[in-house]
Each structure stands twice: as C-alpha cells, then as structure tokens.
Motif scaffolding. Structure first.
Motif, PDB file in Angstrom:
ATOM      1  N   THR A  74      13.074 -34.738  42.799  1.00 51.06           N
ATOM      2  CA  THR A  74      14.241 -34.487  43.775  1.00 51.06           C
ATOM      3  C   THR A  74      15.500 -34.186  42.757  1.00 51.06           C
ATOM      4  O   THR A  74      15.232 -34.501  41.626  1.00 51.06           O
ATOM      5  CB  THR A  74      14.495 -35.852  44.227  1.00 51.06           C
ATOM      6  OG1 THR A  74      15.539 -35.719  45.194  1.00 51.06           O
ATOM      7  CG2 THR A  74      14.976 -36.700  43.196  1.00 51.06           C
ATOM      8  N   GLU A  75      16.514 -33.586  43.317  1.00 52.82           N
ATOM      9  CA  GLU A  75      17.580 -33.207  42.649  1.00 52.82           C
ATOM     10  C   GLU A  75      18.570 -34.067  43.398  1.00 52.82           C
ATOM     11  O   GLU A  75      18.970 -33.764  44.440  1.00 52.82           O
ATOM     12  CB  GLU A  75      17.839 -31.687  42.769  1.00 52.82           C
ATOM     13  CG  GLU A  75      19.207 -31.284  42.324  1.00 52.82           C
ATOM     14  CD  GLU A  75      19.469 -29.733  42.071  1.00 52.82           C
ATOM     15  OE1 GLU A  75      20.609 -29.390  41.770  1.00 52.82           O
ATOM     16  OE2 GLU A  75      18.721 -28.866  42.962  1.00 52.82           O
ATOM     17  N   THR A  76      19.400 -34.502  42.352  1.00 52.29           N
ATOM     18  CA  THR A  76      20.502 -35.420  42.950  1.00 52.29           C
ATOM     19  C   THR A  76      21.819 -34.788  42.341  1.00 52.29           C
ATOM     20  O   THR A  76      21.665 -33.968  41.597  1.00 52.29           O
ATOM     21  CB  THR A  76      20.587 -37.007  42.620  1.00 52.29           C
ATOM     22  OG1 THR A  76      20.542 -37.002  41.144  1.00 52.29           O
ATOM     23  CG2 THR A  76      19.051 -37.630  43.200  1.00 52.29           C
ATOM     24  N   ALA A  77      23.149 -35.404  42.664  1.00 54.52           N
ATOM     25  CA  ALA A  77      24.170 -34.701  42.009  1.00 54.52           C
ATOM     26  C   ALA A  77      24.120 -35.113  40.396  1.00 54.52           C
ATOM     27  O   ALA A  77      24.733 -34.128  39.826  1.00 54.52           O
ATOM     28  CB  ALA A  77      25.557 -35.619  42.568  1.00 54.52           C
ATOM     29  N   ARG A  78      23.379 -35.893  39.788  1.00 60.35           N
ATOM     30  CA  ARG A  78      23.356 -36.407  38.544  1.00 60.35           C
ATOM     31  C   ARG A  78      22.352 -35.116  37.885  1.00 60.35           C
ATOM     32  O   ARG A  78      22.760 -34.978  36.819  1.00 60.35           O
ATOM     33  CB  ARG A  78      22.957 -37.649  38.055  1.00 60.35           C
ATOM     34  CG  ARG A  78      24.004 -38.836  38.643  1.00 60.35           C
ATOM     35  CD  ARG A  78      23.523 -40.072  38.289  1.00 60.35           C
ATOM     36  NE  ARG A  78      22.477 -40.461  39.279  1.00 60.35           N
ATOM     37  CZ  ARG A  78      21.478 -41.353  38.938  1.00 60.35           C
ATOM     38  NH1 ARG A  78      21.560 -42.134  37.564  1.00 60.35           N
ATOM     39  NH2 ARG A  78      20.483 -41.648  39.721  1.00 60.35           N
ATOM     40  N   GLY A  79      21.043 -34.931  38.536  1.00 59.83           N
ATOM     41  CA  GLY A  79      20.338 -33.971  37.842  1.00 59.83           C
ATOM     42  C   GLY A  79      18.652 -33.933  38.591  1.00 59.83           C
ATOM     43  O   GLY A  79      18.970 -34.316  39.999  1.00 59.83           O
ATOM     44  N   PHE A  80      17.888 -33.622  37.766  1.00 66.09           N
ATOM     45  CA  PHE A  80      16.620 -33.489  38.323  1.00 66.09           C
ATOM     46  C   PHE A  80      15.630 -34.628  37.772  1.00 66.09           C
ATOM     47  O   PHE A  80      15.589 -34.989  36.702  1.00 66.09           O
ATOM     48  CB  PHE A  80      15.995 -32.268  37.864  1.00 66.09           C
ATOM     49  CG  PHE A  80      16.629 -31.164  38.193  1.00 66.09           C
ATOM     50  CD1 PHE A  80      16.474 -30.465  39.323  1.00 66.09           C
ATOM     51  CD2 PHE A  80      17.762 -30.525  37.352  1.00 66.09           C
ATOM     52  CE1 PHE A  80      17.428 -29.254  39.878  1.00 66.09           C
ATOM     53  CE2 PHE A  80      18.316 -29.526  37.536  1.00 66.09           C
ATOM     54  CZ  PHE A  80      18.044 -28.737  38.880  1.00 66.09           C
ATOM     55  N   HIS A  81      15.056 -35.280  38.809  1.00 67.79           N
ATOM     56  CA  HIS A  81      13.995 -36.560  38.448  1.00 67.79           C
ATOM     57  C   HIS A  81      12.535 -36.137  38.856  1.00 67.79           C
ATOM     58  O   HIS A  81      12.580 -35.566  39.920  1.00 67.79           O
ATOM     59  CB  HIS A  81      14.638 -37.624  39.126  1.00 67.79           C
ATOM     60  CG  HIS A  81      16.174 -38.047  38.910  1.00 67.79           C
ATOM     61  ND1 HIS A  81      17.183 -37.082  39.757  1.00 67.79           N
ATOM     62  CD2 HIS A  81      16.721 -38.966  38.448  1.00 67.79           C
ATOM     63  CE1 HIS A  81      18.080 -37.596  39.285  1.00 67.79           C
ATOM     64  NE2 HIS A  81      18.066 -38.722  38.365  1.00 67.79           N
ATOM     65  N   ILE A  89      12.974 -34.976  48.803  1.00 66.79           N
ATOM     66  CA  ILE A  89      12.019 -35.209  47.755  1.00 66.79           C
ATOM     67  C   ILE A  89      10.982 -34.139  47.842  1.00 66.79           C
ATOM     68  O   ILE A  89      10.313 -34.165  49.026  1.00 66.79           O
ATOM     69  CB  ILE A  89      11.676 -36.625  47.826  1.00 66.79           C
ATOM     70  CG1 ILE A  89      12.408 -37.856  47.545  1.00 66.79           C
ATOM     71  CG2 ILE A  89      10.301 -36.955  46.825  1.00 66.79           C
ATOM     72  CD1 ILE A  89      11.874 -39.143  47.360  1.00 66.79           C
ATOM     73  N   HIS A  90      10.533 -33.551  46.902  1.00 64.65           N
ATOM     74  CA  HIS A  90       9.604 -32.439  47.095  1.00 64.65           C
ATOM     75  C   HIS A  90       8.404 -32.549  46.242  1.00 64.65           C
ATOM     76  O   HIS A  90       8.139 -33.362  45.326  1.00 64.65           O
ATOM     77  CB  HIS A  90      10.244 -31.023  46.629  1.00 64.65           C
ATOM     78  CG  HIS A  90      11.343 -30.760  47.285  1.00 64.65           C
ATOM     79  ND1 HIS A  90      11.853 -30.123  48.376  1.00 64.65           N
ATOM     80  CD2 HIS A  90      12.831 -31.378  47.112  1.00 64.65           C
ATOM     81  CE1 HIS A  90      13.015 -29.882  48.731  1.00 64.65           C
ATOM     82  NE2 HIS A  90      13.815 -30.759  48.067  1.00 64.65           N
ATOM     83  N   LYS A  91       7.267 -31.697  46.195  1.00 64.85           N
ATOM     84  CA  LYS A  91       6.234 -31.753  45.523  1.00 64.85           C
ATOM     85  C   LYS A  91       6.092 -30.509  44.611  1.00 64.85           C
ATOM     86  O   LYS A  91       6.294 -29.229  45.343  1.00 64.85           O
ATOM     87  CB  LYS A  91       4.797 -31.741  46.286  1.00 64.85           C
ATOM     88  CG  LYS A  91       4.770 -32.679  47.504  1.00 64.85           C
ATOM     89  CD  LYS A  91       3.566 -32.430  48.437  1.00 64.85           C
ATOM     90  CE  LYS A  91       3.824 -33.075  49.857  1.00 64.85           C
ATOM     91  NZ  LYS A  91       3.061 -32.594  50.903  1.00 64.85           N
ATOM     92  N   VAL A  92       5.737 -30.623  43.498  1.00 64.87           N
ATOM     93  CA  VAL A  92       5.488 -29.244  42.822  1.00 64.87           C
ATOM     94  C   VAL A  92       4.016 -28.881  43.213  1.00 64.87           C
ATOM     95  O   VAL A  92       3.294 -29.848  43.033  1.00 64.87           O
ATOM     96  CB  VAL A  92       5.233 -29.342  41.224  1.00 64.87           C
ATOM     97  CG1 VAL A  92       5.091 -28.292  40.481  1.00 64.87           C
ATOM     98  CG2 VAL A  92       6.716 -29.924  40.717  1.00 64.87           C
ATOM     99  N   LEU A  93       3.931 -27.821  43.535  1.00 66.95           N
ATOM    100  CA  LEU A  93       2.736 -27.198  44.059  1.00 66.95           C
ATOM    101  C   LEU A  93       1.606 -26.916  43.125  1.00 66.95           C
ATOM    102  O   LEU A  93       1.774 -26.816  41.949  1.00 66.95           O
ATOM    103  CB  LEU A  93       2.981 -25.792  44.939  1.00 66.95           C
ATOM    104  CG  LEU A  93       3.565 -26.044  46.364  1.00 66.95           C
ATOM    105  CD1 LEU A  93       3.740 -24.622  46.864  1.00 66.95           C
ATOM    106  CD2 LEU A  93       3.134 -27.065  47.155  1.00 66.95           C
ATOM    107  N   PRO A  94       0.249 -27.043  43.499  1.00 62.63           N
ATOM    108  CA  PRO A  94      -0.999 -26.840  42.605  1.00 62.63           C
ATOM    109  C   PRO A  94      -0.655 -25.473  41.951  1.00 62.63           C
ATOM    110  O   PRO A  94      -0.293 -24.284  42.746  1.00 62.63           O
ATOM    111  CB  PRO A  94      -2.122 -27.050  43.460  1.00 62.63           C
ATOM    112  CG  PRO A  94      -1.628 -27.831  44.333  1.00 62.63           C
ATOM    113  CD  PRO A  94      -0.187 -27.550  44.697  1.00 62.63           C
ATOM    114  N   GLY A  95      -1.027 -25.300  40.652  1.00 69.06           N
ATOM    115  CA  GLY A  95      -0.959 -23.884  39.928  1.00 69.06           C
ATOM    116  C   GLY A  95       0.498 -23.706  39.823  1.00 69.06           C
ATOM    117  O   GLY A  95       0.717 -22.205  39.383  1.00 69.06           O
TER     118      GLY A  95
END
Length: 629
Positions: A149-156, A198-204
């Motif tokens: 996820t990306e918030t105002a503070r950064g990437f998690h 909140i997202h998923k990094v996709l396969p590959g």
C-alpha cells in the motif's frame, strides 16, 4: 519460509521501530522460530522465520559483506546451490549457506534481472543503500504472496494484508469492485484487494522504488509453444524426467518433510516420486458424508509404503475453525476446499515442517474436465454466429430439459462462457443480490473486464490452451495458491508445489493439446508418464476436486448457524440480505441447489464481521452449530 514486512518512507522520514514490530506480530504463525528487525532512517524490515535451510545461520534481515544491501525474503530457491557456486567463481564471499544470501549476491551481480535466475517460490524486497533504490519481486506463478500500500508517508509491503492494517494512517474499508468480481469468481481476481488502497504484486512481476516513485513491471510472462513434430512418447518421457528432477530439487530441507495425499493423480505423483528417495510420511483428510477421499488415499499410501496419517473432519470441527480460517485468509475466498486444506496442514505440522503437494498440475498439463468442452461443442463451430445466438436464445427460454445447457454454452464464444473454474452468480443475479448502492458504485464493471485482456494475450492459441492460460493468470494465483499459502502457513507449515516449477512449465508448455486431452480423459501425458508409478485405480481416475459436503450441511447442521450469520452481520450496505436468506431457505427446502452462492455470501459476511465490524474475539472463540447428525 517466513513472513515479512518491509517499509520505505518518502522524503527521508524515519521509520518507527514500534510500528514495524506491531505489523510483524500479526504474522507470528508464518515464522514462530525467530524474529528480527532492521531499521535505518527511512527503511524498515521485520522478519518472522520458519527455519528450513541453514538453521543456524539463515537469520533475516540479511545483508552483503559491507552492509550496503539488505533483504527480507519469503520462500525457497531450489537452484541456490548452483547459483551460489557460480557467484563464488565470480568472487562473491558468502557467510552463510542460505538461499537468502544467494539472492543478495545475485542482485549484486545481475541487478534487476535477479528473479529471472531463480527457480523456486519467492517474494522479496531489497534495499540498495549505495544506489538508494528499493527493489523486489514475486515468483513466476504467484506461489508466495506480496501485498503493498502507499500512504502519505511511503510504501509498505507485507506477506499478509493484516500487517498493513496495523498502519496508523490506514483504516479498513470495503473495496466494492473486488466484491463485485468476487461474486462471479468466488475469489478476488483484482490487483486491488478487498481493502481499498491495498494491492497485490502480480505473479512474474518486480518493482522498483527510486526517488520516491514506485514502478511495477513484468519480468516473465507465460508462453505456450506446442510442438506438433514430436510423438506422444517423447512428451511422456520428458514429463517423467522433469518431474523426477523437480522432486529432487524440491526435497532440499534441513527439517522433516512429508507429502499431502488425496485420491488424485497429482498428489499421488508427488508422493510416489518423493517416496523413491526414502521413507515418507503422508497426510490425508476426509469427510464421513458423500465422496470420501480417505479410502483411496489409504490404498495409495499402502501401495507406496508410506507412514500414513489421516483425519476425518466433522461438521462441528469445520465450523469451529471457520472464523480462524477466514482471518488467516485475509480476503474472502468461497472455495470450501480451503477448510480441509487447513485441517490437513494442521495434521501434518504435528509430524513435519515441510510438505509437498500437487497444485498446478491441472493448469500446466490440462487436468480440468471443463478443458474437454471445446471438443464437445465443436459442432457449433460450423454454424453461422447468428444461428448459434438464435439457438441459444431459444434454449434459454426452454424448461429445464436435457441438452438445454449444452445448447446455451454452444451458442457462446469461449470468452463469453468460460471465466475460469468457478462461476457463482450471473450478472443478473448479482444485480439482485447486491444493494442498489453497490450496483451504482460498480455499474461499469463486468467479469469480462478481468478476462478479456488475458484472452487477447492468448489469441494465438487453441481454445483449450486459452483456458489454461486464463486459469494460470486468475484461478491459480487467486484461488489455488491463495489457500495453499494461507492455510499451510496458518499452521507454520511450509507447502512446496513441485508441479509449479518454471522448468516443469517449460516442458508442459510444449505439449500439443491433442496429447493433453486424449484417451477420454484429461492430462493424458502426465497420466501415461506416471503409469508404472501409480496404483491402477488412481492412474485413470477422473478429476474430482475436493468433495466438501456443504450442500448437505447448509440444509442440516449449518442451517441455523448460516441464518444467524446472515441476519446479524452488518453487510446491509452491500448485500440484499432478504434475498440471501431466501436463497438459504429455498436451498433447505430442496427447491434448488444454492449452496455455492450461499457459501460465497457467508464467507463475505464472516470476513466483514472479523475485519470491518471487528468482532474477531467473539467469532474466533465462540462458534457452535445447531445439531450434528
């Protein structure tokens, strides 16, 4: 094997160690053996370890010799010894014998091409201090999860969504787009999760953060290349050889190892090939009601001579654990097979730390019965499209007579009729079961938004291969691998899938369709390759899936429980509860089999109670059913 959290703050804002620790505490089940952290300025890593390889020295987060490159990694790299030797020959110095350190030095050598070299299951993030860049990747087929996820503070980033929900500037909110597609597919096929933002990094795929910007791109893509010039015997021999090779690689471990065993070809192949290397413990699960897998699994275990353990799940056991299972799943998944997978993992963990299983064989080798449909519907290919549509329209208005569904499906193009291995609610029924508010929010969505771009990428293939291609991109990571990872890790058990190996896919991708769907069955090449290994009754046994008796239970043992969940859950904003309760009542009275639709709504309702209504303590500790018969 483990779980991790990984944080990159923008603008140099410092990471708070307490937040990293709080996030990591949510996934203690993924790594009960060790906990460790690395926090430096705007970077933070948290790690929970399940020790599998190099038990004494494989602690993470791990760095290179001078501490300029740091990594957290979840998974197993099966070719790490070859890579390690190659890197040593190039002058790299190793302080451990872990596959994790191999990734670090590989990154030093080849940079962003790192995931292309890896044979295994993985999700990792790397911090490169000198280049001030944050790099990560997820394995080729999506065996291991990676959320962000990306918030105002950064990437998690994290191995599970529940870690991200601990962020102080993120509150859980239902993603109606995911809900809308879930009602079709029984899982969420979106790159977004059920939680907004909140997202998923996709396969590959891999990602790079540089100058506070996130870039995600594919590093590998599925490609079929059938070779019609080779005889059937060639593919049989190649399949046997590559599966023996894959099993050899997948059995690397410094802890006890076993195998799941059902009544099917896939798990029996895995167990049989693994048994060739020495004594083996196998594990099976079943239900007293309906099609019980246990007698078949027991005979297969006797055939292989394994030390066999089994468990019969009762309705009360099933319902007692269901809230816990949904909590572990992070998102609603309406596949009842997740529950027996949870129980067999729990059983296995009493004896071993690693198990091998048969996931992926159907997608690679053409194992689903639905893959035979294009041949069955071939007569419709010779009709003009207008005539086909007319026949379909006529058939749809007929009473429920034999052949009606055949004509309706034959009247449609593949893209219109096949959305994957599950199809729960039609678009018309979704409009009825969803509230007007959700329908308004999602009025431009359609399942074709998910599937058509995938079909377009597979336009050069025959229909059966298109179906495989679609399932590899949707059903496999969204359902099969989601439950495999979450249900095994819920029990601190590492699950390995030797069919889902890039070298195995290289062989399977070249098999012509005529050899996959042959002999009146599916995955014909695989069956023939294992003919001398498997018991006769297993060799040609049709694909059954895992028979969970929810149809019966929702009429009987689960009826009052299901009615209570539907009545008390606060999902009125999303679901037409009156219609959902009517489906349950009609199912109980035998008017129709609505079990899959009811189960889909129930799983969403339970998920909503746990994650949105925050009723976790009540649900995880106080569940009973009406009666047991």
């Amino acid at each position: 094997m483990c779980g991790f959290v990984s944080v990159y703050h923008k603008y140099g804002q410092p990471v708070q160690p307490e937040e990293i620790e709080r996030m990591a505490d949510q996934i203690h089940h993924r790594g009960p053996d060790d906990t460790h952290f690395y926090v430096e300025d705007h970077i933070g890593f948290g790690f929970k370890r399940l020790s599998i390889i190099d038990l004494a020295h494989g602690r993470q987060p791990l760095c290179n010799e001078d501490g300029t490159i740091w990594i957290v990694f979840n998974g197993e790299i099966y070719n790490y010894k070859e890579l390690q030797q190659w890197l040593k020959d190039k002058g790299h110095q190793f302080k451990t014998n872990s596959d994790t350190e191999t990734i670090v030095h590989l990154y030093e050598e080849v940079g962003f091409d790192t995931p292309k070299y890896l044979r295994g299951m993985f999700a990792f993030t790397i911090w490169d201090l000198n280049k001030q860049q944050y790099f990560g990747a997820r394995d080729h087929f999506g065996i291991k999860p990676l959320y962000y996820t990306e918030t105002a503070r950064g990437f998690h980033f994290a191995s599970e969504i529940k870690c991200l929900l601990e962020l102080e500037d993120l509150s859980p909110d239902v993603n109606t787009s995911a809900l809308y597609q879930y009602l079709t597919f029984q899982y969420n096929p979106y790159t977004e999760t059920f939680f907004k933002g909140i997202h998923k990094v996709l396969p590959g795929h891999c990602f790079l953060i540089r100058n506070d910007r996130l870039d995600i791109r594919p590093y590998w893509q599925v490609h079929f290349d059938p070779d019609e010039s080779k005889p059937l015997s060639y593919y049989i021999d190649q399949t046997r050889a590559i599966m023996e090779n894959s099993i050899q690689y997948h059995r690397q471990a410094d802890v006890p190892l076993g195998a799941f065993l059902s009544s099917g070809v896939d798990s029996s192949t895995t167990a049989g090939l693994l048994r060739n290397h020495g004594p083996l413990k196998t594990f099976s699960i079943g239900f007293a009601l309906g099609q019980n897998e246990l007698p078949y699994a027991r005979r297969t275990a006797e055939h292989f001579g394994t030390e066999h353990y089994e468990l019969e799940v009762t309705p009360q056991m099933f319902i007692d654990e269901l809230p816990q299972i949904i909590w572990h799943m992070d998102e609603p998944l309406a596949d009842p097979a997740a529950i027996p997978l949870y129980f067999v993992s729990k059983l296995a963990r009493d004896y071993v730390t690693v198990v091998l299983s048969g996931e992926g064989a159907d997608e690679f080798f053409g194992g689903y019965g639905i893959y035979r449909e294009p041949n069955a519907l071939r007569p419709f290919n010779y009709m003009p499209k207008g005539l086909r549509k007319m026949l379909g329209s006529i058939a749809s208005n007929l009473p429920n007579v034999k052949g009606k569904n055949y004509i309706i499906r034959g009247s449609k193009d593949l893209q219109e009729r096949f959305f994957g291995n599950a199809f729960i609610f039609s678009e018309e029924m979704k409009r009825e079961v969803l509230t007007s508010w959700v329908n308004q929010q999602t009025q431009h969505l359609h399942p074709l938004d998910i599937t058509l771009p995938i079909y377009e990428n597979a336009s050069m293939y025959d229909d059966v291969t298109k179906m495989q291609y679609l399932d590899i991109h949707t059903w496999l990571p969204g359902d099969i691998l989601l439950k495999a990872d979450k249900m095994s890790m819920a029990n601190s058990l590492e699950l390995r899938v030797p069919f889902l190996d890039k070298e195995v896919f290289e062989v399977a991708s070249k098999i012509p369709t005529k050899y996959k769907i042959a002999g009146g069955t599916t995955k014909f090449v695989l069956r023939e390759a294992m003919k001398d290994l498997l018991p006769k009754e297993i060799h040609m046994r049709p694909k059954l899936g895992f028979p969970v008796p929810t149809r019966h239970w929702l009429k009987n043992e689960f009826y009052l429980w299901a009615m209570e969940i539907l009545s008390t859950s606060q999902i009125d904003q999303y679901i037409n509860k009156r219609m959902a309760i009517q489906l349950l009542s009609d199912h109980k009275e035998g008017k129709a089999d609505y079990s899959r639709r009811i189960w889909t709504i129930l799983c969403f309702a339970l998920w909503h109670q746990i994650y949105i209504e925050k009723q976790a303590l009540h649900l995880l500790n106080n569940v009973t059913i009406s009666k047991i018969s």
